[in-house]
Design a protein around this motif. Sequence first.
Motif, PDB file in Angstrom:
ATOM      1  N   ASP A   1     135.172   0.172  91.994  1.00  0.00           N
ATOM      2  CA  ASP A   1     134.435   1.282  92.599  1.00  0.00           C
ATOM      3  C   ASP A   1     134.701   1.298  94.100  1.00  0.00           C
ATOM      4  O   ASP A   1     134.241   0.416  94.829  1.00  0.00           O
ATOM      5  N   SER A   2     135.434   2.292  94.579  1.00  0.00           N
ATOM      6  CA  SER A   2     135.819   2.327  95.998  1.00  0.00           C
ATOM      7  C   SER A   2     134.620   2.439  96.941  1.00  0.00           C
ATOM      8  O   SER A   2     134.739   2.155  98.126  1.00  0.00           O
ATOM      9  N   GLU A   3     133.468   2.816  96.412  1.00  0.00           N
ATOM     10  CA  GLU A   3     132.248   2.902  97.228  1.00  0.00           C
ATOM     11  C   GLU A   3     131.275   1.766  96.909  1.00  0.00           C
ATOM     12  O   GLU A   3     130.149   1.750  97.400  1.00  0.00           O
ATOM     13  N   GLY A   4     131.705   0.815  96.102  1.00  0.00           N
ATOM     14  CA  GLY A   4     130.812  -0.239  95.620  1.00  0.00           C
ATOM     15  C   GLY A   4     130.643  -1.396  96.589  1.00  0.00           C
ATOM     16  O   GLY A   4     131.173  -1.407  97.703  1.00  0.00           O
ATOM     17  N   GLU A   5     129.904  -2.393  96.122  1.00  0.00           N
ATOM     18  CA  GLU A   5     129.671  -3.613  96.877  1.00  0.00           C
ATOM     19  C   GLU A   5     131.001  -4.364  97.001  1.00  0.00           C
ATOM     20  O   GLU A   5     131.740  -4.516  96.036  1.00  0.00           O
ATOM     21  N   ASN A   6     131.304  -4.839  98.192  1.00  0.00           N
ATOM     22  CA  ASN A   6     132.591  -5.466  98.471  1.00  0.00           C
ATOM     23  C   ASN A   6     132.697  -6.878  97.911  1.00  0.00           C
ATOM     24  O   ASN A   6     131.784  -7.686  98.064  1.00  0.00           O
ATOM     25  N   MET A   7     133.838  -7.158  97.274  1.00  0.00           N
ATOM     26  CA  MET A   7     134.140  -8.494  96.783  1.00  0.00           C
ATOM     27  C   MET A   7     135.608  -8.785  97.076  1.00  0.00           C
ATOM     28  O   MET A   7     136.490  -8.019  96.683  1.00  0.00           O
ATOM     29  N   ILE A   8     135.858  -9.885  97.800  1.00  0.00           N
ATOM     30  CA  ILE A   8     137.224 -10.310  98.065  1.00  0.00           C
ATOM     31  C   ILE A   8     137.674 -11.166  96.887  1.00  0.00           C
ATOM     32  O   ILE A   8     137.004 -12.123  96.513  1.00  0.00           O
ATOM     33  N   PHE A   9     138.819 -10.817  96.314  1.00  0.00           N
ATOM     34  CA  PHE A   9     139.375 -11.488  95.142  1.00  0.00           C
ATOM     35  C   PHE A   9     140.572 -12.327  95.579  1.00  0.00           C
ATOM     36  O   PHE A   9     141.552 -11.798  96.123  1.00  0.00           O
ATOM     37  N   PHE A  10     140.493 -13.646  95.356  1.00  0.00           N
ATOM     38  CA  PHE A  10     141.583 -14.553  95.703  1.00  0.00           C
ATOM     39  C   PHE A  10     142.380 -14.888  94.443  1.00  0.00           C
ATOM     40  O   PHE A  10     141.848 -15.509  93.522  1.00  0.00           O
ATOM     41  N   HIS A  11     143.639 -14.464  94.418  1.00  0.00           N
ATOM     42  CA  HIS A  11     144.492 -14.659  93.248  1.00  0.00           C
ATOM     43  C   HIS A  11     144.909 -16.114  93.093  1.00  0.00           C
ATOM     44  O   HIS A  11     144.834 -16.911  94.018  1.00  0.00           O
ATOM     45  N   GLY A  12     145.332 -16.428  91.880  1.00  0.00           N
ATOM     46  CA  GLY A  12     145.774 -17.778  91.555  1.00  0.00           C
ATOM     47  C   GLY A  12     147.189 -18.056  92.030  1.00  0.00           C
ATOM     48  O   GLY A  12     147.849 -17.219  92.641  1.00  0.00           O
ATOM     49  N   PHE A  13     147.640 -19.262  91.701  1.00  0.00           N
ATOM     50  CA  PHE A  13     148.995 -19.670  92.031  1.00  0.00           C
ATOM     51  C   PHE A  13     149.734 -19.871  90.716  1.00  0.00           C
ATOM     52  O   PHE A  13     149.256 -20.621  89.867  1.00  0.00           O
TER      53      PHE A  13
END
Length: 108
Positions: free
Chosen positions: A24-36
């Motif tokens: 959701d471009s207007e939603g609550e922000n969450m930073i997603f850290f990808h795996g290796f």
Amino acid sequence: MEPNKVDNITLRDGRTTEYAEYGDSEGENMIFFHGFIGSHNQASPAHEAAQRHGLRLIAPNRAGVGHSSPNETRTIIDRMDDVRQLVDDLDIAEFNVMGVSGGAPYAL
């Protein structure tokens, strides 16, 4: 699932950080850290759930991944300055974090 947006920011030292946004471009922000080994594309399976739950997933690529400039001497602590610059550039004051697999130490 295709991201809502894929873009780059230029960091203070001239490197770039690529990121994608899902959910959701207007939603609550969450930073997603990808795996290796991985990239911002690892957030794509969460796109529809993030939309339903009002979350804006912002998934930056680590240095040297995708179109993010390489920097061989980076530590996890140093990486946080890149993330700080990203959230400042996106004018985000508060956010949550999520890390999968090798991204978990970055989330911690």
